[in-house]
Write an enzyme that holds these catalytic residues in place. Structure first.
Site, PDB file in Angstrom:
ATOM      1  N   LYS A  39      -1.183 -13.505  -0.217  1.00 38.54           N
ATOM      2  CA  LYS A  39      -0.506 -13.396  -1.513  1.00 38.54           C
ATOM      3  C   LYS A  39       0.600 -14.455  -1.644  1.00 38.54           C
ATOM      4  O   LYS A  39       1.082 -14.982  -0.630  1.00 38.54           O
ATOM      5  CB  LYS A  39       0.065 -11.984  -1.675  1.00 38.54           C
ATOM      6  CG  LYS A  39       1.043 -11.569  -0.610  1.00 38.54           C
ATOM      7  CD  LYS A  39       1.217 -10.047  -0.591  1.00 38.54           C
ATOM      8  CE  LYS A  39       2.252  -9.656   0.439  1.00 38.54           C
ATOM      9  NZ  LYS A  39       2.306  -8.191   0.626  1.00 38.54           N
ATOM     10  N   TYR A 258      31.366 -27.622  -4.808  1.00 35.98           N
ATOM     11  CA  TYR A 258      31.752 -26.741  -5.913  1.00 35.98           C
ATOM     12  C   TYR A 258      32.759 -25.704  -5.456  1.00 35.98           C
ATOM     13  O   TYR A 258      32.625 -25.142  -4.365  1.00 35.98           O
ATOM     14  CB  TYR A 258      30.530 -26.004  -6.462  1.00 35.98           C
ATOM     15  CG  TYR A 258      29.682 -26.828  -7.401  1.00 35.98           C
ATOM     16  CD1 TYR A 258      30.220 -27.391  -8.551  1.00 35.98           C
ATOM     17  CD2 TYR A 258      28.327 -27.009  -7.140  1.00 35.98           C
ATOM     18  CE1 TYR A 258      29.424 -28.140  -9.418  1.00 35.98           C
ATOM     19  CE2 TYR A 258      27.524 -27.743  -8.002  1.00 35.98           C
ATOM     20  CZ  TYR A 258      28.075 -28.311  -9.139  1.00 35.98           C
ATOM     21  OH  TYR A 258      27.301 -29.031  -9.976  1.00 35.98           O
TER      22      TYR A 258
HETATM   23  C1  LIG Z   1       2.288  -7.971   2.023  1.00 37.55           C
HETATM   24  C2  LIG Z   1       1.465  -6.888   2.578  1.00 37.55           C
HETATM   25  C3  LIG Z   1       0.957  -6.971   3.884  1.00 37.55           C
HETATM   26  C4  LIG Z   1       1.373  -8.050   4.860  1.00 37.55           C
HETATM   27  O1  LIG Z   1       2.651  -7.739   5.327  1.00 37.55           O
HETATM   28  P1  LIG Z   1       3.397  -8.607   6.464  1.00 37.55           P
HETATM   29  O2  LIG Z   1       4.614  -7.814   6.744  1.00 37.55           O
HETATM   30  O3  LIG Z   1       3.684  -9.927   5.845  1.00 37.55           O
HETATM   31  O4  LIG Z   1       2.464  -8.715   7.606  1.00 37.55           O
HETATM   32  C5  LIG Z   1       0.066  -5.983   4.298  1.00 37.55           C
HETATM   33  N1  LIG Z   1      -0.279  -4.968   3.480  1.00 37.55           N
HETATM   34  C6  LIG Z   1       0.224  -4.843   2.232  1.00 37.55           C
HETATM   35  C7  LIG Z   1      -0.176  -3.694   1.395  1.00 37.55           C
HETATM   36  C8  LIG Z   1       1.115  -5.790   1.748  1.00 37.55           C
HETATM   37  O5  LIG Z   1       1.634  -5.650   0.518  1.00 37.55           O
END
Ligand SMILES: *Cc1c(COP(=O)(O)O)cnc(C)c1O
Length: 366
Positions: A39, A258
């Site tokens: 993702k 800044y």
């Molecule tokens: C993002 C996600 C993962 C992966 O999680 P990590 O902590 O990056 O390994 C697995 N399962 C679901 C449902 C997720 O949303």
């Protein structure tokens, strides 16, 4: 893609390390299978580059959050199973099934829509998510009971696996882990038999009970530490280096950046590097993070601006630190989990924030 000649900073992504990370997790969980979570453009590193490398390493199952991500991923993954964690919009069932993109069904309504779209023909592949305590996506207990009592609600669904997600896996001592595992087992005993998937990256390190049939690592593939508080068992995948743009010699007390937030007494030297919060070098890192030049630690001083940061390079002799010198910002000694901690966040947010003004170099992967 920003050319090397025009860029002020370079993001290097080590695809061989990515493949090795996947293989080491796959070995650890065998005989359970190991998927890959892709993702958010593979946590910012580039799904189009990462996915074929993981497929070549042996990965057969991929997860994304959105249907659009799955459709894009299909272009580089002709064979793999692609599951959409957030489910798919109503009305897109037939189109996505045609592309062999499969939903994670998160409600009885999702199940009904997928089942109706499949109709009387062969069942359509999908996963079903159950909420075992995180209260994010998935069927609640009452829906599990409904499904247990009326298994024909699953007609038309070729159920590949039951799935749930751990809320506290990065803390191995948190009792929530075991509670969720027990809850998942209890629900599965009530429901029609199918394989199951529970563990994310950190969940993999909670022990083989948590591996069940399929694990879903994300961050560990990309080099984040799935075992916070212990040494990182994964190989580094992402590194970021910026080129010094300008050096200021400071001979008397002055203020930097800044808000004149950092005071320097002098004598000393300040280096300016063209990376800022617009590039994902988070503003919270100002006055907290460190970078490295040739192994020497140089603190990030003053505020992080949109396009620039300032470093106190007084510790280095001028000949080792001048305009054009490379500064290690992430990777090497600037471990990504430390950078994240300095910003009060987690490696996931550092990776997914990385901007598109870098020259990206992909190493290996062939
Ligand atoms: C993002 C996600 C993962 C992966 O999680 P990590 O902590 O990056 O390994 C697995 N399962 C679901 C449902 C997720 O949303």
């Amino acid at each position: 893609m920003v050319s090397k000649r025009l860029a002020g900073a370079y993001l290097t992504i080590d695809l061989d390390a990515l493949a090795e990370n996947w293989r080491s997790l796959a070995d650890r969980v065998a005989p359970a299978a190991c998927a890959a979570v892709m993702k958010a453009n593979a946590y910012g590193i580039g799904a189009g580059k990462a996915a074929p490398v993981l497929a070549a390493a042996g990965c057969r199952t991929f997860f994304v959050a959105h249907a659009a991500e799955a459709v894009a991923l299909r272009r580089v993954l002709p064979e793999a199973d692609i599951f959409v964690l957030n489910g798919i919009p109503r009305g897109t069932e037939a189109e996505l099934h045609d592309r062999r993109v499969f939903p994670v069904l998160n409600s009885l309504e999702d199940i009904a829509a997928w089942s109706a779209a499949a109709g009387a023909g062969p069942a359509w592949p999908a996963a079903i998510q159950i909420n075992t305590g995180m209260i994010r996506l998935g069927l609640d207990e009452e829906h599990v009971v409904t499904l247990a009592e009326q298994p024909d609600l699953l007609n038309g669904v070729d159920l590949r696996f039951w799935m749930s997600h751990l809320a506290c896996a990065e803390d191995r001592d948190d009792p929530m882990n075991r509670m969720q595992l027990e809850c998942f087992k209890r629900y599965r005993e009530m429901l029609p038999a199918a394989p199951a998937s529970l563990a994310n990256s950190s969940g993999i390190f909670l022990g083989s009970d948590f591996h069940v049939d399929l694990v879903r690592p994300g961050i560990a593939l990309y080099g984040g530490n799935p075992t916070p508080g212990s040494p990182n068992p994964m190989r580094e995948v992402v590194s970021l280096a910026g080129r010094i743009l300008q050096i200021h010699r400071v001979d008397s007390p002055m203020a930097v950046g800044y808000g004149a937030a950092h005071k320097i007494e002098g004598p000393g030297r300040i280096a300016v590097v063209p990376v800022g919060y617009a590039d994902g070098y988070l503003r919270a890192l100002g006055g907290r993070a460190c970078a490295y030049i040739d192994g020497t630690k140089v603190p990030v001083v003053g505020r992080v601006s949109m396009d620039l940061i300032t470093l106190d390079v007084s510790a280095l002799p001028p000949e080792r630190c001048s305009p054009g010198t490379l500064v290690e910002l992430i990777g090497g000694q600037a471990e990504i989990d430390d950078v994240a901690a300095n910003a009060g966040t987690i490696s996931y947010e550092i990776l997914t924030s990385l901007g598109d003004r870098y020259h990206r170099v992909y190493r290996g992967g062939r």
